[in-house]
Design an enzyme around this catalytic site. Structure first.
Site, short mmCIF file in Angstrom:
data_model
loop_
_atom_site.label_atom_id
_atom_site.label_comp_id
_atom_site.label_asym_id
_atom_site.label_seq_id
_atom_site.Cartn_x
_atom_site.Cartn_y
_atom_site.Cartn_z
N LEU A 160 1.05 -1.11 0.05
CA LEU A 160 0.18 0.01 -0.02
C LEU A 160 0.87 1.39 0.13
O LEU A 160 1.88 1.19 0.71
CB LEU A 160 -0.92 -0.01 1.39
CG LEU A 160 -1.74 1.18 1.43
CD1 LEU A 160 -3.25 0.71 2.01
CD2 LEU A 160 -1.30 2.15 2.40
N ASN B 214 0.48 5.28 0.82
CA ASN B 214 -0.50 6.59 0.74
C ASN B 214 0.46 7.97 0.73
O ASN B 214 0.99 8.02 -0.42
CB ASN B 214 -1.08 6.39 2.32
CG ASN B 214 -0.44 6.27 3.42
OD1 ASN B 214 0.17 5.08 3.70
ND2 ASN B 214 -0.62 7.09 4.26
N ASP B 215 0.46 8.53 1.60
CA ASP B 215 0.98 10.23 1.19
C ASP B 215 2.24 10.30 0.60
O ASP B 215 3.41 9.55 0.96
CB ASP B 215 0.86 10.87 2.64
CG ASP B 215 0.01 10.65 3.58
OD1 ASP B 215 -1.18 9.89 3.10
OD2 ASP B 215 0.07 10.96 4.80
N GLU C 98 -4.36 16.92 8.93
CA GLU C 98 -3.20 16.18 8.81
C GLU C 98 -2.44 16.87 7.51
O GLU C 98 -2.86 17.74 6.82
CB GLU C 98 -3.70 14.91 8.26
CG GLU C 98 -4.14 13.97 9.13
CD GLU C 98 -4.45 12.46 8.72
OE1 GLU C 98 -5.25 12.26 8.01
OE2 GLU C 98 -3.93 11.57 9.47
C1 FRU Z 1 -2.46 11.20 6.22
C2 FRU Z 1 -1.70 10.09 7.25
C3 FRU Z 1 -0.67 11.26 8.06
C4 FRU Z 1 0.14 10.26 8.66
C5 FRU Z 1 0.31 9.03 7.51
C6 FRU Z 1 0.37 7.89 7.96
O1 FRU Z 1 -2.95 9.88 5.11
O2 FRU Z 1 -2.76 9.62 8.27
O3 FRU Z 1 -1.53 11.97 8.71
O4 FRU Z 1 1.52 10.46 8.94
O5 FRU Z 1 -0.92 9.25 6.89
O6 FRU Z 1 0.53 6.84 7.06
#
Ligand code: FRU
Length: 495
Positions: free
Chosen positions: A45, A47-48, A224
């Site tokens: 996966l 993400n950010d 975030e």
């Molecule tokens: C945003 C988040 C951030 C955190 C990260 C963890 O999507 O929740 O706040 O650092 O993803 O993967």
């Protein structure tokens, strides 16, 4: 779907055997929804976006990564680099959590090129035996050879009393010979989201300064991934507030990302007077964006083309999510314009140019079938009820983008895009629009669509999980319109 136990979620890549990774990789590689020109995880996966910076003649970009499956397990940073924001080199895993200050994940953070080094700041997520969380702010330093070394201890060990353990995602920048980071936070009192600020003279020793004073405080429980940039004479604060309630066409996704435009922030008093909160994207799948400044002065933004807490169809193939194409930011009045980076034009092959005068009809573009392309389409002299496009069209499937003149809205409709997901959040996204003309620039990859309206006034981003042979394009008018179209296949040359 497989249920992941805590033990399974908190194994790093170092604990997985080559065989386990090979089996997973084969499953991922067999997935029909793998993208062609977007940044996506080799397995597991994404993400950010994290640590986005121009350093040593290249852009460096990292992303949140759980390698072992399509779940939010222990987060690593994965590293890619590029000279042109289009062709990305795979630099492998950048940060593997292993120390006391990051025992349960190297969470999001940012990069600052300084002193011939790339300083990577991130949140170390930790949990104790009772599963209580404690966030540390951490530093890793990358040298010109790409070697990343973690600072031996956290740079911020304790957080101010007034905040909950939702305290993360430092975005670092330099301002008047001082260093600052903004960081996402939640106040204990009222459980309200906010942005805290830290200051440093040397990038190692940091002091809490206070919070950015914004009238948007009171909306959402946790903000975030904050980011702060200066464009022209304005300050732009970007963040992803969790917990905004859907309101008309706004805030339809589980969580939102947007920005406030106001005065340049004076970090001595932290006053910020700004206009309304605007979402960065009008589509379905966009979150936690991060910017960097290009050597030519442009601000470039990349987002996560996905959302937390939503199951996606690729989960069954052992991977999830990708990043958006990079966007160039500029300011127009009280709005940010977001255009696809101009460098993407280097992917264009086989230009086709067409014109139509539509009068209450729908036309399928002849001799065209495609799943990976860019399309530029301008509708002119629009009259009647509705004009638009059907993309990734097959016998049963289509993704429709249209201008509804009666409702005065632009609409992205993925009701018939293919595999369903996140349907509890609706199948359409809309935003207000009025005009005689409409220009669209659309990027289609195997399982995504990104629509840029009128040179970046609005963007609609969505994942779509459409069958391979649904590859036609139709244009239609309930009424009249002239249409000029250009289509290019997009090819990422193998390196
Ligand atoms: C945003 C988040 C951030 C955190 C990260 C963890 O999507 O929740 O706040 O650092 O993803 O993967």
């Amino acid at each position: 779907m497989k249920e992941w136990t805590r033990e399974e979620r908190y194994r790093t890549i170092l604990e997985a055997s080559d065989e386990e990774m090979a089996v997973l990789k084969e499953k991922v590689d067999g997935c029909p929804y793998r993208q062609k020109f977007h940044i996506q995880p080799t397995t597991g996966l994404l993400n950010d976006p994290n640590g986005f910076a121009y350093f040593n003649g290249e852009y460096h970009l990292f992303y949140q990564w759980f390698p072992l499956g399509p779940v939010h397990g222990i987060k690593h940073w994965y590293h890619v680099s590029s000279k042109d924001l289009v062709h990305w080199n795979d630099c492998g895993v950048g940060i593997i959590p292993s120390e006391y200050f990051e025992s349960h994940g190297a969470f999001s953070g940012s990069g600052l090129a300084e002193n011939d080094k790339l300083y990577l700041f991130y949140t170390g997520n930790t949990r104790n035996d009772k599963w209580e969380r404690h966030p540390y702010q951490c530093l890793a330093i990358m040298d010109a050879e790409g070697k990343i070394t973690k600072h031996p201890k956290a740079i911020v060990e304790e957080l101010p009393e007034i905040y909950t353990d939702n305290f993360r995602d430092p975005k670092v920048f330099k301002e008047n010979d001082k260093y600052y980071f903004v960081i996402g936070a939640e106040r204990k009192e009222g459980n309200l989201g906010t942005i805290a600020v830290y200051e440093s003279g040397d990038l190692i020793n940091w002091n809490y300064k206070g919070e950015i004073k914004t009238s948007f405080f009171g909306n959402g429980f946790m903000w975030e991934c904050p980011d702060y940039i200066k464009i022209d004479d304005k300050g732009v604060l970007i963040f992803s507030p969790q917990g905004l309630e859907a309101n008309g066409d706004k805030y339809k996704n589980i969580f939102q990302s947007g920005y406030l435009i106001g005065n340049k922030i004076d970090f001595e008093n932290l006053e910020f007077n700004h206009g309304e909160f605007r979402e960065l994207d009008r589509g379905f799948d966009f979150y936690a964006p991060q910017t960097t400044k290009a050597p030519d002065g442009r601000y470039i933004l990349v987002g996560w083309m996905g959302l937390p807490e939503i199951a996606y169809p690729t989960d069954e193939n052992g991977w999830a999510h990708c990043l958006t194409i990079p966007r160039e930011l500029s300011l127009k009045g009280d709005k940010l314009l977001q255009k696809p980076v101009r460098e993407l034009a280097s992917l264009r092959k086989n230009e086709r140019v067409m014109s139509y005068a539509l009068n209450n009809e729908e036309t399928t573009i002849e001799d065209f079938k495609g799943n990976v392309y860019e399309l530029e389409c301008s509708f002119e002299n629009i009259a009647g009820k509705r004009v638009g496009l059907k993309l990734r069209q097959g016998i049963k499937e289509e993704t429709v983008f249209y201008y509804d003149l009666e409702e005065k809205k632009l609409v992205l409709d993925r009701s018939h895009s293919g595999k369903d997901f996140a349907v509890e959040y609706g199948r359409e996204r809309k935003c207000p629009y009025e005009g005689k003309n409409l220009k669209l620039q659309i990027f289609i990859d195997t399982s995504s669509i990104e629509v840029f309206v009128n040179d970046g006034e609005e963007v609609f981003t969505a994942r779509i999980f459409t069958a391979k042979d649904s590859s036609n394009i139709s244009i239609f008018a309930h009424g009249k319109t002239d249409v000029n179209l250009k289509i290019w296949d997009l090819y990422l040359d193998e390196k």
